[in-house]
Design a protein around this motif. Structure first.
Motif, mmCIF file in Angstrom:
data_model
loop_
_atom_site.group_PDB
_atom_site.id
_atom_site.type_symbol
_atom_site.label_atom_id
_atom_site.label_comp_id
_atom_site.label_asym_id
_atom_site.label_seq_id
_atom_site.Cartn_x
_atom_site.Cartn_y
_atom_site.Cartn_z
ATOM 1 N N HIS A 137 1.092 -1.491 -0.008
ATOM 2 C CA HIS A 137 -0.524 -0.036 0.090
ATOM 3 C C HIS A 137 0.604 1.503 -0.232
ATOM 4 N N GLU A 181 1.762 -6.181 3.675
ATOM 5 C CA GLU A 181 0.478 -6.507 3.804
ATOM 6 C C GLU A 181 0.015 -7.973 3.930
ATOM 7 N N SER A 185 -4.033 -4.770 -0.596
ATOM 8 C CA SER A 185 -5.908 -4.009 -0.669
ATOM 9 C C SER A 185 -6.012 -3.798 -2.262
#
Length: 389
Positions: A137, A181, A185
C-alpha cells in the motif's frame, strides 16, 4: 510551485482522463448509497461486516460522547489519554495475542509515522535493510520515504525472490525489516505468512505486517492472520475504518516497542487524540467481532460465488481469495467504460487507475460486504455479462 503550476497539473490530468473529483453520496446502510436521488448497490466500501450501521456500535458512540464530550482537543501526551484508550488497547493486545498495543488516528498516518520512527537510522546506528513487497500500500512506501530509506523490493508475494534478495544483501546491515500486507488492498490476495515468518527467522529480519483488510475478517476470532504467529510478528498494524466500521488504527507489538513509539512516533506525539464518539464505536466493534462468525462465513461464501461467476465469464481476477475481487482490465479507457456501464445499471464500483496502481493494470475493484446478498452478486454478474458484449 505557483498557482498556475497547480492549475496546469489539473489540466494535464484532465486531458489524460485522470482528474479525480469527489462524489457526494448518501449512505443507506453498508451496501447501498444514493447519488443525485438515485440508489446504487455499493461495491466500493470497506465496511466488510456491516458494522458501521450496527445498532450497538452507534449506541456506544453516542453514549461515550455524552460521557466524555465531542472531542478531546489535545495530544494523548498532554491531557487526552482518557481511560477508554487504555481499556481498548488492552482488548486489542488480547485479541492480537501481543504484549501491548497503541491506538493511532488512521491507517495511513499510522504506517507513515510508525515506519519513520522504527527505521530511524539515528536510533539504529546505521541505515537498515528494508525489504518490501512491490505491491504494498502507498502508506507503507510513504513511511519508508519519510524515513529516507531505500527499499529493496521483491516481486509480489514471491517468497523465493525475497529470500534471494536477503541472501544477497543481509550482510550489509545489522538491522533488517520485511514489510508487507497480509491481505493486499488492490488484488485481494493473501501473503504466505508461514513462509514469511520462517524467512524472517532464518535471516534475523523483523516483520512489519499491515492487517488493514484482514482485521475483523480473518484469523482467530476475526483478529487477523497474525494471531497464528503473534510471537513472530514484530509490528502488526491494522485499522478500525474497514471491517470494524469506525475510524482509526492500531499497532499490536511488544511493551518495549509501544514505549519507544510513545516517545518517537510523530503521529501520536503531535496529533490530537481520537474523539470519544469514535472510541465508543471502536470499543463496541471489538466486543462484537469475535461473535460474528456467521457474517465472516457469509462474506467468504459471497466471494467464492462471485469468483466462480467471473471464471465462467472468463473475466480475470488475478489471485484474489478474499472479499476484495479485482476485475483486471488493463486499459484505462476501457476500465472507465466498464465503470460507467455499471453505474448506468445501478452499481457503484469506480475505476481504479494509475497512479493508484501500476500502468497497464487498471481495474474495477469489487469490495464485498456481508451486507450484500446473493441476489446482489447475481445482479452484478448479470450486468457485467451484459456490458461486456
Amino acid at each position: 510551485m505557483s498557482k498556475d503550476s497547480y492549475r496546469q497539473l489539473c489540466i494535464d490530468l484532465l486531458k489524460k482522463q485522470r482528474l479525480r473529483k469527489m462524489q457526494t453520496v448518501e449512505h443507506l446502510g453498508s451496501a447501498r448509497l444514493v447519488i443525485n436521488d438515485r440508489s446504487f448497490v455499493n461495491f466500493s466500501s470497506n465496511d466488510y461486516l456491516g458494522l458501521s450501521d450496527h445498532a450497538k456500535v452507534k449506541q456506544r458512540s453516542k453514549q461515550w460522547i455524552d460521557k466524555w464530550g465531542a472531542g478531546l482537543c489535545a495530544s494523548r501526551l498532554l491531557c487526552a489519554n482518557i481511560e477508554p484508550f487504555v481499556a481498548i488497547e488492552k482488548k486489542i493486545s488480547r485479541g492480537k495475542k501481543t504484549q501491548s498495543a497503541l491506538i493511532l488516528n488512521s491507517g495511513f498516518q499510522a504506517n507513515v509515522s510508525i515506519l519513520s520512527a522504527i527505521l530511524d537510522r539515528s536510533v539504529l546506528g546505521e541505515s537498515p535493510l528494508v525489504f518490501c513487497d512491490r505491491l504494498n500500500h502507498a502508506s507503507l512506501h510513504a513511511g519508508c520515504a519519510m524515513a529516507n530509506i531505500h527499499q529493496i523490493r521483491y516481486r509480489h508475494n514471491d517468497m523465493n525472490h525475497l529470500q534471494d534478495l536477503l541472501k544477497k544483501n543481509r550482510h550489509k546491515s545489522k538491522n533488517a525489516f520485511i514489510i508487507t500486507e497480509s491481505v493486499f488492498s488492490m488484488d485481494g490476495d493473501v501473503v504466505d505468512l508461514r513462509s514469511l515468518v520462517q524467512i524472517g527467522k532464518k535471516y534475523n529480519a523483523k516483520i512489519y505486517l499491515d492487517e488493514a483488510h484482514a482485521t475483523g475478517v480473518f484469523g482467530q476470532k476475526g483478529f487477523g492472520f497474525s494471531t497464528a504467529f503473534s510471537h513472530q510478528i514484530d509490528f502488526c498494524v491494522g485499522t478500525f475504518g474497514k471491517a470494524f466500521g469506525s475510524f482509526g488504527a492500531y499497532i499490536a507489538c511488544s511493551k518495549e516497542v509501544r514505549e519507544y513509539l510513545i516517545n518517537r512516533c510523530g503521529g501520536l506525539i503531535y496529533a490530537t487524540a481520537l474523539p470519544p464518539g469514535i472510541l465508543g464505536s471502536i470499543d463496541a466493534a471489538i466486543d462484537l467481532i469475535p461473535l460474528l462468525n456467521d457474517r465472516r462465513a457469509k462474506l467468504v461464501n459471497l466471494g467464492n460465488i462471485f469468483r466462480k461467476k467471473l471464471s465462467k465469464m472468463q473475466i480475470p481476477f488475478g489471485t484474489s481469495s478474499t472479499q476484495i475481487i479485482p476485475y483486471i482490465i488493463g486499459n484505462e479507457k476501457d476500465t472507465l467504460g466498464i465503470a460507467k456501464g455499471l453505474l448506468r445499471n445501478g452499481i457503484y464500483a469506480p475505476a481504479i487507475r494509475p497512479p493508484t496502481i501500476p500502468n497497464g493494470l487498471s481495474r474495477i475493484r469489487f469490495s464485498l460486504s456481508s451486507s450484500h446478498s446473493k441476489l446482489d452478486i447475481n445482479y452484478l454478474s448479470e450486468v457485467l455479462a451484459k456490458i461486456r458484449k
